[in-house]
Design an enzyme around this catalytic site. Structure first.
Site, PDB file in Angstrom:
ATOM      1  N   ASN A  94      36.640  48.871  -7.073  1.00 23.73           N
ATOM      2  CA  ASN A  94      37.522  47.818  -7.590  1.00 23.73           C
ATOM      3  C   ASN A  94      38.475  48.268  -8.693  1.00 23.73           C
ATOM      4  O   ASN A  94      39.687  48.079  -8.566  1.00 23.73           O
ATOM      5  CB  ASN A  94      36.690  46.610  -8.027  1.00 23.73           C
ATOM      6  CG  ASN A  94      36.328  45.717  -6.861  1.00 23.73           C
ATOM      7  OD1 ASN A  94      37.152  44.958  -6.367  1.00 23.73           O
ATOM      8  ND2 ASN A  94      35.089  45.802  -6.416  1.00 23.73           N
ATOM      9  N   ILE A 133      35.644  34.822   1.061  1.00 26.23           N
ATOM     10  CA  ILE A 133      34.275  35.041   1.544  1.00 26.23           C
ATOM     11  C   ILE A 133      33.589  33.720   1.869  1.00 26.23           C
ATOM     12  O   ILE A 133      32.950  33.575   2.910  1.00 26.23           O
ATOM     13  CB  ILE A 133      33.460  35.850   0.515  1.00 26.23           C
ATOM     14  CG1 ILE A 133      33.950  37.298   0.492  1.00 26.23           C
ATOM     15  CG2 ILE A 133      31.969  35.808   0.849  1.00 26.23           C
ATOM     16  CD1 ILE A 133      33.264  38.178  -0.523  1.00 26.23           C
ATOM     17  N   ASN A 146      29.554  38.955  -6.168  1.00 22.31           N
ATOM     18  CA  ASN A 146      29.565  40.305  -6.708  1.00 22.31           C
ATOM     19  C   ASN A 146      28.947  40.314  -8.099  1.00 22.31           C
ATOM     20  O   ASN A 146      28.771  39.274  -8.723  1.00 22.31           O
ATOM     21  CB  ASN A 146      31.008  40.835  -6.818  1.00 22.31           C
ATOM     22  CG  ASN A 146      31.565  41.275  -5.480  1.00 22.31           C
ATOM     23  OD1 ASN A 146      30.824  41.675  -4.586  1.00 22.31           O
ATOM     24  ND2 ASN A 146      32.872  41.208  -5.345  1.00 22.31           N
ATOM     25  N   LYS A 165      25.400  47.606  -4.377  1.00 20.92           N
ATOM     26  CA  LYS A 165      26.700  46.929  -4.270  1.00 20.92           C
ATOM     27  C   LYS A 165      27.462  47.035  -5.592  1.00 20.92           C
ATOM     28  O   LYS A 165      28.694  47.194  -5.595  1.00 20.92           O
ATOM     29  CB  LYS A 165      26.466  45.463  -3.901  1.00 20.92           C
ATOM     30  CG  LYS A 165      27.744  44.632  -3.708  1.00 20.92           C
ATOM     31  CD  LYS A 165      28.435  44.960  -2.415  1.00 20.92           C
ATOM     32  CE  LYS A 165      29.709  44.132  -2.223  1.00 20.92           C
ATOM     33  NZ  LYS A 165      29.427  42.704  -1.976  1.00 20.92           N
TER      34      LYS A 165
END
Length: 294
Positions: free
Chosen positions: A186, A11, A100, A178
């Site tokens: 996940n 990212i 995250n 999120k």
């Protein structure tokens, strides 16, 4: 704008590449990745095939007055990344926590205090780290950034670089959205060794629903009101995702995961609010088992 990408994995490398269109960008990455970028440029494959000429380093020696520092490490590495540069940070710097999980900005604020502005961001992009110097982009979604006097300038810059920036009305709501998505996606993909889209197998419907409802119950107590349909509809976009989740990639590579800051964070907040989260707690235990195994 002078931008430092602190933690240039998949990212971080994507953001560095895109932001180099208008900005002076430095990627801070592991040595093999930094060396390949400096020698051969950063190669991007997937939805685009392009090379980006960027400066890359393994550490920060100097931070200019008006630098934006984009923190894109794994959340458990936040302290390790920020503490060594604490004395280099100046009042006009901005740290954008683009990670995250729950509470990444709090980790940073605890270390640097009020030395500079710390903002939380939420990103929706799909990337994979293929090898040093090469990343794959599966999709480039939005970038939501917490409200501040500087946020408008940042999101306009990001948008001009193709990162679809916007100032969040309520960043905590974006963080929770999120978080719930990641709590479903996940651990299930990592435990079952499946692609993202496969979690929509009908046989997993009950598990998905229990994960979501536990998260919603905790979020409601944490001040963010959701209903099941709204969250379920949001997560529904995974049906089109052919990606491997970040946690599944971590498990495949034998790395530590961010489970403590995803489902683990929900479990801990649940304890705070006296809400039991047995399904999320079980997922944490299973991921911990996989971490130990590999």
């Amino acid at each position: 704008m002078n931008i430092i990408i602190l933690g240039a994995g998949a990212i971080g490398s994507l953001y560095g590449a895109k932001l180099s269109k208008l900005n002076d960008v430095t990627l801070v990455a592991r040595k093999k990745h930094a060396d390949k970028i400096n020698k051969n440029c950063l190669k991007i494959t997937g939805v685009e095939n392009k090379k980006y000429k960027l400066n890359a380093s393994t550490k920060i020696k100097k931070i200019d007055d008006n630098s934006l520092i984009v923190l894109s490490t794994k959340i458990y590495d936040s302290e390790k990344a920020i503490r060594p540069i604490k004395n280099l940070i100046k009042k006009k710097n901005i740290i954008l926590c683009l990670q995250n999980g729950y509470g990444s900005e709090d980790i940073v604020k605890k270390i640097i205090g009020k030395k500079c502005l710390v903002l939380r961001g939420v990103t929706a992009v799909g990337t994979s780290f293929l090898k040093p110097g090469v990343i794959k982009i599966n999709n480039v979604g939005y970038t939501a950034i917490e409200k501040s006097k500087k946020s408008k300038e940042i999101v306009e810059n990001f948008s001009e670089c193709g990162l679809k920036g916007h100032v969040a009305k309520n960043i905590k709501e974006d963080v929770w959205k999120k978080l719930i998505l990641n709590c479903v996606l996940n651990p299930l993909t990592a435990i079952l060794s499946i692609k993202n889209m496969t979690i929509y197998d009908s046989r997993l419907e009950s598990v998905r629903k229990h994960i979501i409802m536990e998260c919603i119950n905790v979020a409601n107590k944490d001040g963010i009101k959701f209903n099941y349909k709204k969250i379920s509809d949001m997560i529904d976009r995974i049906r089109q995702s052919d990606n491997l989740s970040s946690m599944y990639q971590d498990v495949l590579k034998g790395r530590k995961t961010e489970i403590d800051y995803l489902n683990g964070a929900v479990v801990e907040l649940g304890k705070k609010y006296n809400i039991k989260c047995p399904v999320n707690e079980s997922l944490v235990a299973m991921i911990k088992f996989l971490e130990n195994k590999y």
